[in-house]
Design an enzyme around this catalytic site. Sequence first.
Site, PDB file in Angstrom:
ATOM      1  N   GLY A  55      -4.786 -21.424 -42.498  1.00  0.00           N
ATOM      2  CA  GLY A  55      -3.557 -21.995 -43.002  1.00  0.00           C
ATOM      3  C   GLY A  55      -3.484 -23.565 -42.762  1.00  0.00           C
ATOM      4  O   GLY A  55      -3.118 -24.157 -43.670  1.00  0.00           O
ATOM      5  N   ARG A 112     -10.432 -31.479 -35.820  1.00  0.00           N
ATOM      6  CA  ARG A 112      -9.394 -32.454 -35.600  1.00  0.00           C
ATOM      7  C   ARG A 112      -8.094 -31.775 -34.913  1.00  0.00           C
ATOM      8  O   ARG A 112      -7.911 -30.524 -35.653  1.00  0.00           O
ATOM      9  CB  ARG A 112      -9.056 -33.432 -36.472  1.00  0.00           C
ATOM     10  CG  ARG A 112      -7.970 -34.279 -36.341  1.00  0.00           C
ATOM     11  CD  ARG A 112      -7.409 -34.687 -37.493  1.00  0.00           C
ATOM     12  NE  ARG A 112      -8.005 -35.380 -38.624  1.00  0.00           N
ATOM     13  CZ  ARG A 112      -8.177 -36.954 -38.450  1.00  0.00           C
ATOM     14  NH1 ARG A 112      -7.627 -37.542 -37.860  1.00  0.00           N
ATOM     15  NH2 ARG A 112      -8.933 -37.441 -39.524  1.00  0.00           N
ATOM     16  N   THR A 119       1.526 -28.004 -30.375  1.00  0.00           N
ATOM     17  CA  THR A 119       1.534 -26.644 -31.053  1.00  0.00           C
ATOM     18  C   THR A 119       0.266 -25.929 -30.892  1.00  0.00           C
ATOM     19  O   THR A 119       0.002 -24.824 -30.930  1.00  0.00           O
ATOM     20  CB  THR A 119       1.967 -26.928 -32.245  1.00  0.00           C
ATOM     21  OG1 THR A 119       1.288 -27.733 -33.103  1.00  0.00           O
ATOM     22  CG2 THR A 119       3.460 -27.363 -32.351  1.00  0.00           C
ATOM     23  N   GLY A 138      -9.688 -23.857 -38.123  1.00  0.00           N
ATOM     24  CA  GLY A 138      -8.820 -22.939 -37.663  1.00  0.00           C
ATOM     25  C   GLY A 138      -8.572 -22.618 -36.254  1.00  0.00           C
ATOM     26  O   GLY A 138      -9.666 -23.004 -35.293  1.00  0.00           O
ATOM     27  N   GLU A 175      -6.868 -18.113 -33.841  1.00  0.00           N
ATOM     28  CA  GLU A 175      -7.772 -16.688 -33.549  1.00  0.00           C
ATOM     29  C   GLU A 175      -8.729 -16.987 -32.699  1.00  0.00           C
ATOM     30  O   GLU A 175      -9.059 -16.076 -32.051  1.00  0.00           O
ATOM     31  CB  GLU A 175      -7.968 -15.958 -34.779  1.00  0.00           C
ATOM     32  CG  GLU A 175      -7.098 -15.827 -35.955  1.00  0.00           C
ATOM     33  CD  GLU A 175      -7.468 -15.034 -37.118  1.00  0.00           C
ATOM     34  OE1 GLU A 175      -7.065 -14.118 -37.667  1.00  0.00           O
ATOM     35  OE2 GLU A 175      -8.578 -15.893 -37.669  1.00  0.00           O
TER      36      GLU A 175
END
Lengths: 174, 724
Positions: B506, B609, B615, B683, B686
């Site tokens: 995402g 990056r 977050t 990503g 996960e």
Amino acid sequence: MDITLDLNGTSHRLDVDPRTTLLDALRHDLGLTGTKKGCDHGQCGACTVLMDGRRINSCLTLACMAEGKEITTIEGIGTPDQLSPLQQQFLDHDGFQCGYCTPGQICSATAMLEEIAAGWPSHASGSLEGPFDLSHAEIAERMSGNLCRCAAYSNIVAAIRQAAKADALHKDAA
Amino acid sequence: MTRHLRVDEPIHDSPLDQMAQGVLGQPLNRLEGPLKVSGRATYAAESRPRGMAYGVLVQAAIPAGKVLGIEDAPGAIAVIQDKRMIRYAAQGLAEEGPKAGPEEVEYMGQAIALVVADSLEAARHAAQNLKIRYDVQDVPVDPTAVVPELPPKKQSSTGDLDKAMQQAPFSVDAVWHTPTHAAAAMEPHAAIAEWDGDSVTIRAGLQMLSSNRKQMADALGIRPKKLRLLAPYVGGGFGSKLGINAEAVAAAIAARELGRPVQVVMTRQQVFDLAHRRSETRQRIRLACDHEGRLTGIGHEALVSNLPGSDFSEPVTQATPFTYAAAHRQIVHAVARIHRSCAGSVRAPGEAVGVTVFECALDELAEAADIDPVALRLRNIPTVEPDTERPFSSHKLAEALHEGAERFNWSERRPPRQRVEGEWFIGMGMATAVRVNQLVEARAKVTLGPDGRAIVETDMTDIGTGTYTILGQIAAEALGLPQERVEVRLGDTDFPPATGSGGSFGAASSGTSVYLACEEVRQQIAKAMGCEAVDLTLQNGLARAGNVEKPLSDVIQSPLVGEGYVEPGKTEKSVRQATWGSHWAEVAVNRWTGEVRVRRMLGLFSCGRILNEKTARSQCLGGMVFGMGIALTEALEHDPRDGHAVTRDLGEYHIPCHADVPHLEVHFVPERDPYVGPLQAKGIGELSICGSGAAILNAIHNACGIRVRDLPATPDKIIAALDP
Ligand code: FES
Ligand code: FES
């Protein structure tokens, strides 16, 4: 049945089904959706609100049982423009991700700090008598009724400790 | 205008590094944070259109067969059994609705009807008192009791593993079991449907709106244009909201039939039954190595399950072929067709259980060969992807191992049962973290007004992942604006389609589309300034070129609009893309009760990056704790007679709670990945689950000498193996 709820300092008259939980009365009848439903069975803590200052699971409380009590929900703790010090610490420490368990965590922590101040011991306390050290273990133990699947736990504990510390400083200074 | 990028080539110099605002990567607070902490963010079930009725799903009480009839119950406005109601959720990214027809039952707990009433109380009561007649069919529910399918494309073999195993001085050959896992997001699946003529708006908890729209339109038999989906805030997904589910389809059908809005919220128990489960696995691992600890053989055989005809099967061995090198390798992937609830993607499908078990096996090999577990891993890192010989896009496993060992004081680790504190054995364990990486299609629109405020719009979702914030940061950086001057609007199919939140793709995908849209706007500003885009500097609402500096309000007369569109290209195939890291855990095991307490955990991750350090760190914390659940507490048990999920609530399915989680430490290994586009980001959501449970299980062994191969490592299993 007609009931009157004393909610966040305002009185509300409601006509509810006797089977309505406090949680559903808040969410469905009053449109106060800050209080969340995660399980409806007292297993997650997402629905935590304060009743006469004590934290309860609003999913395990019928709306009619709340008559005559003072109820505080997350909406009564702070607003987006005027967050409570604890809410601000949650924001600064990133004590949430999806945010769904968050109102429950914040209501729970608000009452939990009062419980510590009132000298209530926990399983993690070194002794039965206070004062209690606000250690990670002490706070984590007392907050274990509030699940967070995003697992912001580390950050939540840090936020609560920081808020408690700031509050103590504030009280000392006063 | 749309700025389009197909990522065919690596981008080594990112234009984002030339920009002046300095906001990208900063640990900023979440944009939507004030709404969340004050209870004002509104999730799926949190709007109250006038006249809304409440629906409660009715579930099948048989493992398979036919619904012969349902008798209406008093108090209900309607009992809806519509042929379009779906039997299970759509898989992530499916283009069509899942199988419909609720009168045929495929598993116990399947939704077969919807009871609607004026209040939730009345609907629930009516639903509980329905009389349902069934024709019951006998079906297999145990994955080990059927002959599994062996999909030919999912098997592979190189060299001669049997021979390698025989000839190796050290080897491991053992079988592990992991139980069914549930995503158990805190917000139960919910939907509110409201029709206006022949158009419907559905507010629901969904992760991927653009594909959800196609699924829903197909399920309802309407055109996608006639359907608007809203998911502004999603109370966690973890895969369980990738595809549309029964509650949303039923709400839409009921709302149409009754001519009024309908809300359907799953009960927590229904979420356990109707959201996709992560399949239980049986994994046989064979490892062989030489005297120096160089792997000569790797075998990974997996048995998973799903409903007959379901095309998803837990990709357990996904990372095995490229994580370590060995001349002799074998992958076996078997699927048992049984009638438990539908299996699908749960956070880090494949690696969450595959890497966890594999890394436990590697720990056993290290012990057999008397080599330090860290050294064993370092010795077997391939320089190119084995088999294909493709280069890696970037690869920081060695760095993550070295730095982790240092930070965790790994050198203080002792042999099993050597560290004792009172009635506790103390031990340390570690594991590699690895997860495949991918970029997907995404679109976004950015509007910059003369007032120096920007709006980002895309149908991307923020499921707790920090999407609002990072997309805002990217736009703020690229347009030279303070963060608070960027508004991010998500979760609405009226906005340009992104692929959505899932598979850890995402942030990088949507982020790139936002960046491209900003590039388009920059181009327009440059034109107005009379300079080339490369010579333009934007900072704090000022535009600079050469020795001219002007406030944006002087440059722009009317809003500038740019659209961005990114799609994966040749780099998807030309290199092996993955994210890497290492997990470290210290546990205490109680000598008398077998209780395991995690005392500390450390995770190091390299994900390209980092767009927002705050977050990003939270994502990693969440994944590490997810892995803790896999190691110690989580099991969705199935009844061996009828396959139904037994531990289907939060009192029985034990996700880690506050008291289980000590302070956790997360560090990022600095990295940029040029093969994923100008953002150079990969990503993150996960990777941190993949292997974290193994570090804990390996630490249990190091503490008390016990290997638990039947997960989770609950006290009963440890006690049974502990000699007093
Ligand atoms: S909703 Fe009340 S405890 Fe979960
Ligand atoms: S923030 Fe998502 S469940 Fe706690």
